[in-house]
Write an enzyme that holds these catalytic residues in place. Structure first.
Site, PDB file in Angstrom:
ATOM      1  N   ARG A  66       0.844  -1.196   0.000  1.00  0.00           N
ATOM      2  CA  ARG A  66       0.000   0.000   0.000  1.00  0.00           C
ATOM      3  C   ARG A  66       0.873   1.238   0.000  1.00  0.00           C
ATOM      4  O   ARG A  66       1.708   1.412   0.897  1.00  0.00           O
ATOM      5  CB  ARG A  66      -0.942   0.025   1.218  1.00  0.00           C
ATOM      6  CG  ARG A  66      -1.860   1.249   1.176  1.00  0.00           C
ATOM      7  CD  ARG A  66      -3.028   1.136   2.133  1.00  0.00           C
ATOM      8  NE  ARG A  66      -2.666   1.436   3.512  1.00  0.00           N
ATOM      9  CZ  ARG A  66      -3.567   1.639   4.482  1.00  0.00           C
ATOM     10  NH1 ARG A  66      -4.869   1.561   4.218  1.00  0.00           N
ATOM     11  NH2 ARG A  66      -3.165   1.896   5.713  1.00  0.00           N
ATOM     12  N   ASP A 156     -11.348   6.300   8.248  1.00  0.00           N
ATOM     13  CA  ASP A 156     -11.109   7.511   7.461  1.00  0.00           C
ATOM     14  C   ASP A 156     -12.420   8.129   6.996  1.00  0.00           C
ATOM     15  O   ASP A 156     -12.576   9.350   6.983  1.00  0.00           O
ATOM     16  CB  ASP A 156     -10.237   7.188   6.236  1.00  0.00           C
ATOM     17  CG  ASP A 156      -8.763   7.249   6.585  1.00  0.00           C
ATOM     18  OD1 ASP A 156      -8.305   8.322   7.004  1.00  0.00           O
ATOM     19  OD2 ASP A 156      -8.080   6.218   6.460  1.00  0.00           O
ATOM     20  N   ILE A 222      -5.968  -6.411  11.083  1.00  0.00           N
ATOM     21  CA  ILE A 222      -4.755  -5.739  11.574  1.00  0.00           C
ATOM     22  C   ILE A 222      -3.956  -6.592  12.541  1.00  0.00           C
ATOM     23  O   ILE A 222      -2.919  -6.150  13.037  1.00  0.00           O
ATOM     24  CB  ILE A 222      -5.110  -4.399  12.263  1.00  0.00           C
ATOM     25  CG1 ILE A 222      -6.239  -4.632  13.271  1.00  0.00           C
ATOM     26  CG2 ILE A 222      -5.480  -3.345  11.238  1.00  0.00           C
ATOM     27  CD1 ILE A 222      -6.299  -3.613  14.365  1.00  0.00           C
ATOM     28  N   HIS A 223      -4.458  -7.789  12.858  1.00  0.00           N
ATOM     29  CA  HIS A 223      -3.747  -8.614  13.838  1.00  0.00           C
ATOM     30  C   HIS A 223      -3.874 -10.081  13.433  1.00  0.00           C
ATOM     31  O   HIS A 223      -4.933 -10.492  12.936  1.00  0.00           O
ATOM     32  CB  HIS A 223      -4.356  -8.391  15.234  1.00  0.00           C
ATOM     33  CG  HIS A 223      -3.533  -8.971  16.343  1.00  0.00           C
ATOM     34  ND1 HIS A 223      -3.588 -10.313  16.663  1.00  0.00           N
ATOM     35  CD2 HIS A 223      -2.632  -8.401  17.184  1.00  0.00           C
ATOM     36  CE1 HIS A 223      -2.750 -10.536  17.666  1.00  0.00           C
ATOM     37  NE2 HIS A 223      -2.154  -9.397  18.000  1.00  0.00           N
ATOM     38  N   ASP A 270     -36.352 -19.253  -8.054  1.00  0.00           N
ATOM     39  CA  ASP A 270     -36.398 -18.768  -9.435  1.00  0.00           C
ATOM     40  C   ASP A 270     -35.040 -18.144  -9.765  1.00  0.00           C
ATOM     41  O   ASP A 270     -34.075 -18.324  -9.005  1.00  0.00           O
ATOM     42  CB  ASP A 270     -37.601 -17.840  -9.675  1.00  0.00           C
ATOM     43  CG  ASP A 270     -37.482 -16.536  -8.910  1.00  0.00           C
ATOM     44  OD1 ASP A 270     -36.522 -16.389  -8.117  1.00  0.00           O
ATOM     45  OD2 ASP A 270     -38.346 -15.666  -9.094  1.00  0.00           O
TER      46      ASP A 270
HETATM   47  N1  COA Z   1       0.911  -8.492  11.056  1.00  0.00           N
HETATM   48  C1  COA Z   1       1.771  -9.485  11.371  1.00  0.00           C
HETATM   49  N2  COA Z   1       2.121  -9.800  12.630  1.00  0.00           N
HETATM   50  C2  COA Z   1       1.556  -9.083  13.608  1.00  0.00           C
HETATM   51  C3  COA Z   1       0.645  -8.035  13.352  1.00  0.00           C
HETATM   52  C4  COA Z   1       0.328  -7.743  12.008  1.00  0.00           C
HETATM   53  N3  COA Z   1      -0.519  -6.765  11.693  1.00  0.00           N
HETATM   54  N4  COA Z   1       0.244  -7.508  14.515  1.00  0.00           N
HETATM   55  C5  COA Z   1       0.872  -8.200  15.491  1.00  0.00           C
HETATM   56  N5  COA Z   1       1.677  -9.146  14.953  1.00  0.00           N
HETATM   57  C6  COA Z   1       2.521 -10.114  15.654  1.00  0.00           C
HETATM   58  C7  COA Z   1       3.438  -9.435  16.653  1.00  0.00           C
HETATM   59  O1  COA Z   1       4.649  -9.089  16.022  1.00  0.00           O
HETATM   60  C8  COA Z   1       3.606 -10.518  17.679  1.00  0.00           C
HETATM   61  O2  COA Z   1       4.492 -11.487  17.173  1.00  0.00           O
HETATM   62  P1  COA Z   1       5.739 -12.001  18.054  1.00  0.00           P
HETATM   63  O3  COA Z   1       5.143 -12.455  19.342  1.00  0.00           O
HETATM   64  O4  COA Z   1       6.342 -13.073  17.232  1.00  0.00           O
HETATM   65  O5  COA Z   1       6.596 -10.788  18.189  1.00  0.00           O
HETATM   66  C9  COA Z   1       2.261 -11.202  17.699  1.00  0.00           C
HETATM   67  O6  COA Z   1       1.677 -10.938  16.434  1.00  0.00           O
HETATM   68  C10 COA Z   1       1.342 -10.715  18.774  1.00  0.00           C
HETATM   69  O7  COA Z   1       1.219  -9.321  18.694  1.00  0.00           O
HETATM   70  P2  COA Z   1       0.589  -8.468  19.886  1.00  0.00           P
HETATM   71  O8  COA Z   1       1.596  -8.305  20.975  1.00  0.00           O
HETATM   72  O9  COA Z   1      -0.726  -9.050  20.259  1.00  0.00           O
HETATM   73  O10 COA Z   1       0.301  -7.083  19.174  1.00  0.00           O
HETATM   74  P3  COA Z   1       1.124  -5.734  19.339  1.00  0.00           P
HETATM   75  O11 COA Z   1       0.708  -5.076  20.615  1.00  0.00           O
HETATM   76  O12 COA Z   1       2.560  -5.983  19.102  1.00  0.00           O
HETATM   77  O13 COA Z   1       0.583  -4.870  18.124  1.00  0.00           O
HETATM   78  C11 COA Z   1      -0.829  -3.542  16.769  1.00  0.00           C
HETATM   79  C12 COA Z   1      -0.728  -4.372  18.043  1.00  0.00           C
HETATM   80  C13 COA Z   1      -2.247  -3.076  16.594  1.00  0.00           C
HETATM   81  C14 COA Z   1       0.108  -2.327  16.876  1.00  0.00           C
HETATM   82  C15 COA Z   1      -0.395  -4.440  15.589  1.00  0.00           C
HETATM   83  O14 COA Z   1      -1.281  -5.520  15.545  1.00  0.00           O
HETATM   84  C16 COA Z   1      -0.287  -3.773  14.233  1.00  0.00           C
HETATM   85  O15 COA Z   1       0.733  -3.141  13.953  1.00  0.00           O
HETATM   86  N6  COA Z   1      -1.289  -3.912  13.360  1.00  0.00           N
HETATM   87  C17 COA Z   1      -1.285  -3.386  12.030  1.00  0.00           C
HETATM   88  C18 COA Z   1      -1.418  -1.873  12.054  1.00  0.00           C
HETATM   89  C19 COA Z   1      -1.477  -1.297  10.663  1.00  0.00           C
HETATM   90  O16 COA Z   1      -0.800  -1.721   9.756  1.00  0.00           O
HETATM   91  N7  COA Z   1      -2.332  -0.254  10.489  1.00  0.00           N
HETATM   92  C20 COA Z   1      -2.522   0.383   9.213  1.00  0.00           C
HETATM   93  C21 COA Z   1      -3.630  -0.203   8.407  1.00  0.00           C
HETATM   94  S1  COA Z   1      -5.232  -0.060   9.145  1.00  0.00           S
HETATM   95 MG    MG Z   2      -7.467   4.491   5.634  1.00  0.00          MG
END
Ligand code: COA
Ligand code: MG
Length: 290
Positions: A66, A156, A222-223, A270
């Site tokens: 993106r 957004d 996102i997770h 139908d």
């Molecule tokens: N993609 C891949 N892996 C991810 C991930 C994602 N979006 N989000 C978390 N993980 C991984 C972490 O690295 C962690 O792995 P590890 O234990 O091997 O280090 C595991 O999953 C658990 O993560 P967790 O501790 O529960 O989450 P966090 O507090 O580190 O992160 C967020 C939370 C929301 C910051 C994170 O999920 C994230 O960055 N999401 C994407 C945000 C994004 O891209 N936003 C823009 C588009 S809307």
């Molecule tokens: Mg957006």
């Protein structure tokens, strides 16, 4: 078309998350240069993504990058570096006009031509997530044949119209359904809003099932924990597949008997119900369930 039940974002500068994403069996991995990456990290994120694209195996997951929105000032450098990594798809957020879609598609085409790639090799997915984008959906959805999906950004959009986000998301209903109609009219996939409360998997399941019921093909996530819940919700159940098969088979025999409408298990069937059954089977096929 590639199955896009779940589209997982991660910040482009976070190599660990890209590595993790590659192990999840998620339909789409979207390495983000836009809002997931801090303003001070854009250049670094471009390099991290380029390196990850070279070194990692993503299995059957689609590799999307993106870029920042057109007019942000980052878009040209983002696109040049994203294309050089030869992703499966480019994702462009905050699209507001057909011209913007054509501009990106032309840039991609020039890249394909100068790199001896098949034309159309790199796909295009766009975000529509502003009031202007929703008003111009018709021209946007028809703009270019490279386009495969419209991603609706709920946060957004709420900011753009001054709505307060609620759990029920009624403030987004009009725009979500407008996106579905524009996509359906142009054979595009429609990808639903993010559920940002990523620890609440039950709420996520309900919102995913609602989106699938509305006609969305998939949802942004996102997770990692959100991936299986969403992919399951956007895969037709075994019962739904079995019923759709019965509708298709019984429809053929009723047509041969000269009947347009007939009864199956006490319900009328139908043409529109046949079309719906065919859509269910298409989804099941895309998800590898048939
Ligand atoms: N993609 C891949 N892996 C991810 C991930 C994602 N979006 N989000 C978390 N993980 C991984 C972490 O690295 C962690 O792995 P590890 O234990 O091997 O280090 C595991 O999953 C658990 O993560 P967790 O501790 O529960 O989450 P966090 O507090 O580190 O992160 C967020 C939370 C929301 C910051 C994170 O999920 C994230 O960055 N999401 C994407 C945000 C994004 O891209 N936003 C823009 C588009 S809307
Ligand atoms: Mg957006």
């Amino acid at each position: 078309m590639h199955s896009r039940r779940a589209l997982l974002y991660m910040p482009g500068d976070d190599r660990r998350k890209i590595e993790k994403a590659a192990t999840l069996g998620v339909d789409c991995i979207c390495m983000d240069l836009e809002d997931g990456t801090a303003l001070s990290k854009k250049a670094e994120a471009r390099m991290v993504i380029a390196q990850a694209m070279k070194e990692l195996h993503f299995g059957s997951s689609e590799r999307c990058i993106r870029i920042n929105s057109i007019g942000s000032g980052f878009e040209k450098d983002d696109l040049a570096s994203a294309l050089a990594a030869k992703p499966d798809s480019i994702v462009v957020p905050k699209i507001e006009s057909a011209e913007q879609v054509k501009w990106v598609s032309d840039q991609i085409e020039s890249f394909e031509l100068s790199n001896q790639l098949h034309l159309g090799n790199i796909r295009l997915l766009i975000g529509v997530e502003t009031a202007k984008g929703i008003l111009n959906l018709k021209e946007i959805a028809e703009a270019d044949k490279r386009l495969e999906a419209i991603i609706f950004g709920g946060e957004d959009y709420a900011a753009s119209i001054g709505a307060t986000r609620t759990r029920e998301a009624t403030e987004l209903l009009y725009a979500r359904q407008a996106v579905i109609a524009a996509c359906a009219a142009n054979d595009l996939q429609a990808i639903d809003i993010v559920y940002i409360d990523f620890k609440d998997l039950e709420g996520l399941r309900l919102e995913s099932e609602q989106g699938a019921g509305f006609g969305f093909s998939g949802k942004q996530v996102i997770h990692p924990n959100q991936v299986p819940v969403v992919q399951e919700a956007f895969t037709p159940s075994n019962e739904a597949i079995a019923y759709a098969k019965r509708v298709v088979e019984s429809f053929e025999s009723s047509q041969q008997e000269g009947k347009g409408a007939y009864a199956l298990n006490g319900r009328m069937i139908d043409m529109p119900l046949l079309k719906n059954a065919q859509k269910v089977l298409e989804r099941a096929r895309a998800a590898g369930r048939i």
